[in-house]
Scaffold this active site. Sequence first.
Site, short mmCIF file in Angstrom:
data_model
loop_
_atom_site.label_atom_id
_atom_site.label_comp_id
_atom_site.label_asym_id
_atom_site.label_seq_id
_atom_site.Cartn_x
_atom_site.Cartn_y
_atom_site.Cartn_z
N SER A 136 0.86 -1.17 0.00
CA SER A 136 0.00 0.00 0.00
C SER A 136 0.90 1.23 0.00
O SER A 136 1.72 1.39 0.90
CB SER A 136 -0.86 -0.06 1.27
OG SER A 136 -1.55 1.13 1.46
N LYS A 162 -1.23 -0.96 -4.21
CA LYS A 162 -2.42 -0.13 -3.96
C LYS A 162 -1.96 1.30 -3.76
O LYS A 162 -0.97 1.55 -3.06
CB LYS A 162 -3.17 -0.70 -2.77
CG LYS A 162 -3.66 0.26 -1.71
CD LYS A 162 -4.63 -0.45 -0.77
CE LYS A 162 -4.64 0.19 0.60
NZ LYS A 162 -5.57 -0.46 1.52
N LYS A 164 -2.94 5.15 -2.52
CA LYS A 164 -3.89 5.99 -1.79
C LYS A 164 -4.28 7.15 -2.71
O LYS A 164 -3.41 7.75 -3.35
CB LYS A 164 -3.24 6.54 -0.52
CG LYS A 164 -2.98 5.46 0.52
CD LYS A 164 -4.28 4.99 1.14
CE LYS A 164 -4.03 3.91 2.18
NZ LYS A 164 -5.28 3.40 2.77
N ASP A 189 -7.29 3.32 -3.11
CA ASP A 189 -8.01 3.38 -1.84
C ASP A 189 -8.17 4.85 -1.44
O ASP A 189 -7.17 5.56 -1.28
CB ASP A 189 -7.20 2.63 -0.77
CG ASP A 189 -7.91 2.59 0.59
OD1 ASP A 189 -9.07 3.01 0.68
OD2 ASP A 189 -7.27 2.12 1.57
N GLU A 216 -11.29 1.10 -3.63
CA GLU A 216 -11.59 0.83 -2.22
C GLU A 216 -12.12 2.07 -1.51
O GLU A 216 -11.51 3.14 -1.59
CB GLU A 216 -10.29 0.33 -1.55
CG GLU A 216 -10.45 -0.06 -0.09
CD GLU A 216 -9.13 -0.61 0.50
OE1 GLU A 216 -8.21 -0.96 -0.26
OE2 GLU A 216 -9.04 -0.66 1.74
N ASP A 241 -13.89 -1.20 2.99
CA ASP A 241 -12.96 -1.35 4.12
C ASP A 241 -13.69 -0.80 5.35
O ASP A 241 -14.41 -1.53 6.06
CB ASP A 241 -11.65 -0.61 3.80
CG ASP A 241 -10.63 -0.56 4.94
OD1 ASP A 241 -10.94 -1.02 6.06
OD2 ASP A 241 -9.51 -0.03 4.75
N LYS A 265 -10.01 -6.58 7.63
CA LYS A 265 -8.94 -6.22 8.56
C LYS A 265 -9.29 -6.84 9.89
O LYS A 265 -10.38 -6.58 10.43
CB LYS A 265 -8.84 -4.70 8.72
CG LYS A 265 -8.11 -4.03 7.58
CD LYS A 265 -7.91 -2.57 7.83
CE LYS A 265 -7.25 -1.94 6.60
NZ LYS A 265 -7.37 -0.49 6.59
N GLY A 293 -4.12 -4.11 6.07
CA GLY A 293 -3.21 -3.91 7.21
C GLY A 293 -3.40 -2.55 7.84
O GLY A 293 -4.04 -1.66 7.27
O1 OSB Z 1 -7.08 1.93 4.46
O2 OSB Z 1 -5.76 0.28 4.36
C1 OSB Z 1 -6.04 1.40 4.79
C2 OSB Z 1 -3.05 2.49 6.93
C3 OSB Z 1 -3.66 3.32 7.83
C4 OSB Z 1 -5.02 3.57 7.71
C5 OSB Z 1 -5.76 2.96 6.70
C6 OSB Z 1 -5.15 2.09 5.81
C7 OSB Z 1 -3.76 1.89 5.91
C8 OSB Z 1 -3.00 1.05 4.99
C9 OSB Z 1 -1.86 0.28 5.56
O3 OSB Z 1 -3.21 1.05 3.79
C10 OSB Z 1 -1.40 -0.85 4.72
C11 OSB Z 1 -0.47 -1.80 5.44
O4 OSB Z 1 -0.53 -1.97 6.68
O5 OSB Z 1 0.34 -2.44 4.74
MG MG Z 2 -8.47 0.92 3.10
#
Ligand code: OSB
Ligand code: MG
Length: 376
Positions: A136, A162, A164, A189, A216, A241, A265, A293
């Site tokens: 991510s 992925k 953001k 995401d 996402e 999510d 998660k 994660g």
């Molecule tokens: O939406 O997946 C998410 C981290 C903090 C808050 C939200 C998210 C995330 C990540 C972390 O994308 C991904 C990882 O732990 O590898």
């Molecule tokens: Mg997410």
Amino acid sequence: MSIERVRLFALELPLIHSFETSSHRKSGIEHVLVEFTDSDGCTGWGEIASPSDPFYCSETVDTAWLIAERYLAPSVLGLEWQTPEECEEAWAKVRGHEFAKAGFSGAAWDLATKRDGVSLSKKLGGTRAEVVSGVSLGIEKTTDALLKQVALHRDAGYSRVKLKIAPGWDIEPVAAVREAFADLDLHVDANGAYGTDDAAFATLRGLDRFGLTMIEQPFASRDFIAHAALQQQIDTPVCLDESVVTVEDLETMIRLDAGRVLNIKVSRMGGVLQAKRAHDLAQNAGIPVWCGGMHEFGIGRATNIAVSSLPGFLLPSDVSGSDKYYERDIISPPIRAEQGLVQVQTGPGIGHEVDIEWITAHASRTTEMVLEEGVA
Ligand code: OSB
Ligand code: MG
């Protein structure tokens, strides 16, 4: 068995590379580690991976600490239990606070499976010896900086990336990454950053042409209706999510066709048992799942890997090696991805040794609760 002592450790680890989402930027991560000790001196470990601030969900490290100390620890101290499901019943009456509960759930499952001498993966019905891991990537200052990050991780062997996104950081960076990496398994995401006005829908429809595996959580967590409306307008699967905290939320998602992929998660859903329930329900409904994660340290990461070994986890999970995020982890052996694959541990429990000396030396807060004599 009976839990005689619960210890909590708040620990902060610096991130190798700062991480920015639509809501905030972090250069270090603070999580709370939970240790159970039973009457034979056997221990189990879990991780409360709540963000420090209430921007992803309403929990924070401080609320998790409070709930853990005041409600969750007293609910398990002295409790007689055989199965981790029974242990999870102890705090079932506490509403919400899923991240805090997930740390306790992890400790219960680790302890129970260690005592039985089986791996957490095996106990859950895991069928995979290795898990495909994606990464991510946060929002970067420039598209060039993002392209460098994608190249770095693709070269490290990760096959899914992925990105953001947020309003103003969407079509342009996604188009640039897609142009540079035509075959990359790519998804985006938004962490709920989009409004439901026509312009936002038009932008999200505009992402449909990049062959993304999923989009996402574009909208607010409670807005199943907007997600369902978008899913009607695009071919790319919508993934939920933040919206899915309980299995009932997943029922709603399925009924409304508000998404066709689920990010499970363990932390967001309150632990191993709820994650397994969500997996089973999604599998029956033909919804592919993957494990998201929260920048877990080794303990939470190991729990996530065991959960990701279940058969319905058909898409790459965010269970990358700890070295993507941290210089030093708190478990051994450390978690590593080789060519984007992470091994599922076969040893008892989560299958890793916890570095208790280092944790004790570096924790910013510690508390220890023991069973009072004569109270059971
Ligand atoms: O939406 O997946 C998410 C981290 C903090 C808050 C939200 C998210 C995330 C990540 C972390 O994308 C991904 C990882 O732990 O590898
Ligand atoms: Mg997410």
